[in-house]
Each structure stands twice: as C-alpha cells, then as structure tokens.
Design a protein around this motif. Structure first.
Motif, PDB file in Angstrom:
ATOM      1  N   LEU A  34     -39.212  93.367  83.560  1.00 62.37           N
ATOM      2  CA  LEU A  34     -40.138  92.722  84.073  1.00 62.37           C
ATOM      3  C   LEU A  34     -39.624  91.727  85.049  1.00 62.37           C
ATOM      4  N   HIS A  35     -39.181  90.770  84.822  1.00 67.43           N
ATOM      5  CA  HIS A  35     -38.583  89.503  85.805  1.00 67.43           C
ATOM      6  C   HIS A  35     -37.314  89.138  85.314  1.00 67.43           C
ATOM      7  N   TYR A  36     -36.800  88.534  86.872  1.00 73.94           N
ATOM      8  CA  TYR A  36     -35.063  87.518  85.880  1.00 73.94           C
ATOM      9  C   TYR A  36     -35.982  86.243  86.047  1.00 73.94           C
ATOM     10  N   ARG A  37     -35.453  85.632  85.271  1.00 75.26           N
ATOM     11  CA  ARG A  37     -36.071  84.254  84.485  1.00 75.26           C
ATOM     12  C   ARG A  37     -34.422  83.526  84.841  1.00 75.26           C
ATOM     13  N   ARG A  38     -33.146  83.650  84.822  1.00 77.67           N
ATOM     14  CA  ARG A  38     -32.215  82.745  85.349  1.00 77.67           C
ATOM     15  C   ARG A  38     -30.548  83.711  85.268  1.00 77.67           C
ATOM     16  N   PRO A  39     -30.072  83.270  85.360  1.00 79.10           N
ATOM     17  CA  PRO A  39     -28.698  83.579  85.469  1.00 79.10           C
ATOM     18  C   PRO A  39     -27.883  83.373  83.946  1.00 79.10           C
ATOM     19  N   GLU A  40     -27.163  84.431  83.335  1.00 81.33           N
ATOM     20  CA  GLU A  40     -26.411  83.376  82.617  1.00 81.33           C
ATOM     21  C   GLU A  40     -25.605  82.368  82.459  1.00 81.33           C
ATOM     22  N   MET A  41     -25.232  81.850  81.732  1.00 81.43           N
ATOM     23  CA  MET A  41     -24.540  80.839  82.130  1.00 81.43           C
ATOM     24  C   MET A  41     -23.721  80.188  80.244  1.00 81.43           C
ATOM     25  N   HIS A  42     -23.048  79.232  80.359  1.00 81.78           N
ATOM     26  CA  HIS A  42     -21.769  78.998  79.730  1.00 81.78           C
ATOM     27  C   HIS A  42     -22.608  77.245  78.815  1.00 81.78           C
ATOM     28  N   PHE A  43     -22.830  77.859  77.639  1.00 79.59           N
ATOM     29  CA  PHE A  43     -22.920  76.400  76.592  1.00 79.59           C
ATOM     30  C   PHE A  43     -22.428  75.303  76.068  1.00 79.59           C
ATOM     31  N   SER A  44     -22.016  74.523  76.516  1.00 80.03           N
ATOM     32  CA  SER A  44     -20.765  73.462  75.761  1.00 80.03           C
ATOM     33  C   SER A  44     -20.979  73.702  73.770  1.00 80.03           C
ATOM     34  N   SER A  45     -22.212  74.120  73.363  1.00 85.04           N
ATOM     35  CA  SER A  45     -22.441  74.152  71.902  1.00 85.04           C
ATOM     36  C   SER A  45     -23.193  75.086  71.147  1.00 85.04           C
ATOM     37  N   VAL A  46     -23.540  75.715  70.110  1.00 81.38           N
ATOM     38  CA  VAL A  46     -24.601  76.641  70.058  1.00 81.38           C
ATOM     39  C   VAL A  46     -25.805  75.877  69.496  1.00 81.38           C
ATOM     40  N   GLU A  47     -26.171  74.589  69.638  1.00 81.77           N
ATOM     41  CA  GLU A  47     -27.603  74.396  69.324  1.00 81.77           C
ATOM     42  C   GLU A  47     -28.041  74.151  71.454  1.00 81.77           C
ATOM     43  N   ASP A  48     -27.091  73.891  72.458  1.00 82.12           N
ATOM     44  CA  ASP A  48     -27.839  73.776  73.378  1.00 82.12           C
ATOM     45  C   ASP A  48     -28.634  74.760  74.205  1.00 82.12           C
ATOM     46  N   LEU A  49     -27.413  76.311  73.195  1.00 75.28           N
ATOM     47  CA  LEU A  49     -27.963  77.851  73.675  1.00 75.28           C
ATOM     48  C   LEU A  49     -29.116  77.959  72.918  1.00 75.28           C
TER      49      LEU A  49
END
Length: 309
Positions: A275-290
C-alpha cells in the motif's frame, strides 16, 4: 471460474474480451464489465489471453517482468466474477495465424464468440496485421457483435500497463493503485524461512518473488494481507529484498509481519497488497538494531493503517 490452457477446447454462446491483460487495470476492467453485461443474454463471459507475453514467445527472451504473473492473474480474475479464462499457448504456429484464420478457427470456431470486446488499439494475427477494422469487416461473415472500448484516460494520459510499470519501479504504490483500481498485489504460497522473526518476537510469512514478476524497489512497505479461509483482511509490514543484515546470498524475497495473526499457513497462498513505501532496505550492525527498526516500522504501519479506515 473455469480455467482453460489446452488449445483444444469448445465453447458456445460467449462474450469474449481479447487482450494481453498484464495489469488488469481500470482500462482492462471496462472490457470485463462489458462481457459481464452479456450474461443477461445468456452469454458466458470469457477472457481470452496468452500463457506468456507474446514478446517473450517470439524473441525467446524470458527476462521480461510482468506486473502480474499468470498465477496472480488467475487469482485476481476470480474476484472480477469472470466465467472462463483462456490462456492460449502462444506458440510460433499460433503467432503465424492470419487474422481471419484466428477469427474463424479460434475466436468463433473454438471460443464460440457471439460478442467480441477489444480496446481501440487492439492488434492480432500474423505480424499484428489484424485490428479493429478487420474485426468490424469480419463480424457479419462470422456472426458476432463487435464492441470497441476507447482508451481510458486519467490526468490527461492513457491508463496503461506501461504507465503503471513506471510507478512501480519508483515505489509509487498509491499512484499505481489509482491506475490499477486496486493495490498492487504479490500472491503466492508461504514458504519456510530461517525463522529469525520468531526469535525476535516478530514472526513473518515468507514468499519467494517470481523471477518474471516486476517487483518494486527493495524496502519496507505498509501492506494489507488476505489469507485463505479468512474473510477480513489483515494489515502488516512487508520487507521486499535480500535481508542484508542476516543473509549472505542475494535471493529476493517478500516477508510480511501480519498484525494480530498467529496461525500456521505454510504452503497456503496469501495475497499481499503493498500500500505504501515506508523506507529503503537497510543494513544494520546487529540483530538488535534491526529489531528496533522493525518495531518503529510496525508502529508507523499501525498509524498509517488507522488513517485509512
């Protein structure tokens, strides 16, 4: 809806809409509305299209990406209350048929057309030699009524699959929805993933993107989900992409956290509307940040969905 893919079939007293029907957009739906009106005359509504894009069949190039796959097209046409879908094999022999051969042997001879509905720019037959003028000339000879639908326009431009494709490539989901007449949909079975979502209390339903499906940009989308056996839709948050934080291989997938849903649906087909584009795909430094970002995305999606109700 009856589904015919074998070139040997026999129908009688039908109203037939002809076209590629890749996007099933609002312009196409005008043709569907016309053939359904003929039900009052005892005619069955038939959508006649092809099992693969003609350009792919003729050139051998199988890399062309479609708005909707064959499987998705069948699922969506069920919602349009069409009686019969014919996906005729687009072989080189079929492509070599002259316009009158197609009308006589296939359209009337096999499909039993009493009403034929096409768009103004429709072409068919060997080297696209057939057009609306040819269909008009042949109508008295073969006993069908021709209905020609003019191109639908919106904001001064034609409603077309090409225009929709451009919006999808940019992640402009609302603009694509306006032309499609419904949200852009990814339909397919739920497959097993690595179950990372459950370990961080954000379970997801995973789908594999078809290699021939046009997928909008990698990223996170607010989504609405239809699950088999459930009447009401669910809202959720969907990630389209390759999961760069946890995966080493670049295999594009579609994974959706369905709000308020906790049932095993492996191998079941679900329909995910972006329905709506929120943000681009991103790489995070940890699973916690994800996890923190996913929680923020979920909060955004809840708020966005509430605004639509």
């Amino acid at each position: 809806m009856e589904y015919i893919k074998d070139p040997e079939f026999q129908l009688e007293n039908t109203a037939v809409a002809l076209g590629k029907f890749e996007g099933l957009h609002l312009g196409h739906q005008l043709l569907f509305d016309e053939i359904k009106r003929r039900k009052d005359m005892g005619q069955k509504s038939v959508v006649f299209t092809f099992d693969m894009p003609p350009r792919s069949a003729l050139s051998g190039d199988t890399s062309y990406q479609q708005i909707y796959t064959k499987e998705e097209r069948r699922i969506l046409l069920e919602d349009f209350d069409i009686d019969i879908l014919i996906e005729h094999p687009f072989t080189k022999e079929f492509a070599a048929l002259g316009p009158e051969d197609f009308v006589r042997d296939v359209l009337v001879g096999k499909a039993g057309a009493k009403t034929v509905v096409v768009g103004r720019d429709f072409h068919f037959g060997r080297k696209r030699a057939g057009n609306v003028g040819v269909l008009e000339d042949l109508a008295p000879k073969y006993g069908y009524q021709l209905v020609v639908i003019e191109k639908m326009q919106m904001d001064g431009q034609d409603v077309s699959s090409t225009r929709i494709r451009e919006h999808l490539k940019k992640g402009e989901m609302e603009a694509a929805e306006t032309l499609l007449g419904r949200p852009y949909t990814i339909a397919g079975p739920v497959v097993h993933g690595k179950a990372l979502g459950r370990t961080i209390q954000i379970p997801t339903a995973n789908q594999i993107a078809d290699k021939n499906k046009l997928i909008p940009p990698n990223g996170v989308y607010v989504s609405r989900i239809f699950v088999q056996g459930e009447e009401k839709p669910y809202y959720g948050i969907t990630n389209v992409g390759v999961k760069p934080t946890v995966e080493q291989r670049a295999v594009k997938g579609v994974e959706t956290n369905i709000f308020g849903f906790d049932r095993d649906i492996y191998d079941e087909v679900i329909e995910v509307e972006l329905l709506h584009y929120r943000r681009p795909e991103m790489h995070f430094s940890s699973v916690e940040d994800l996890k923190r970002q996913m929680e923020a995305d979920i909060a955004f999606a809840y708020h966005w969905a509430e605004g639509q109700r």
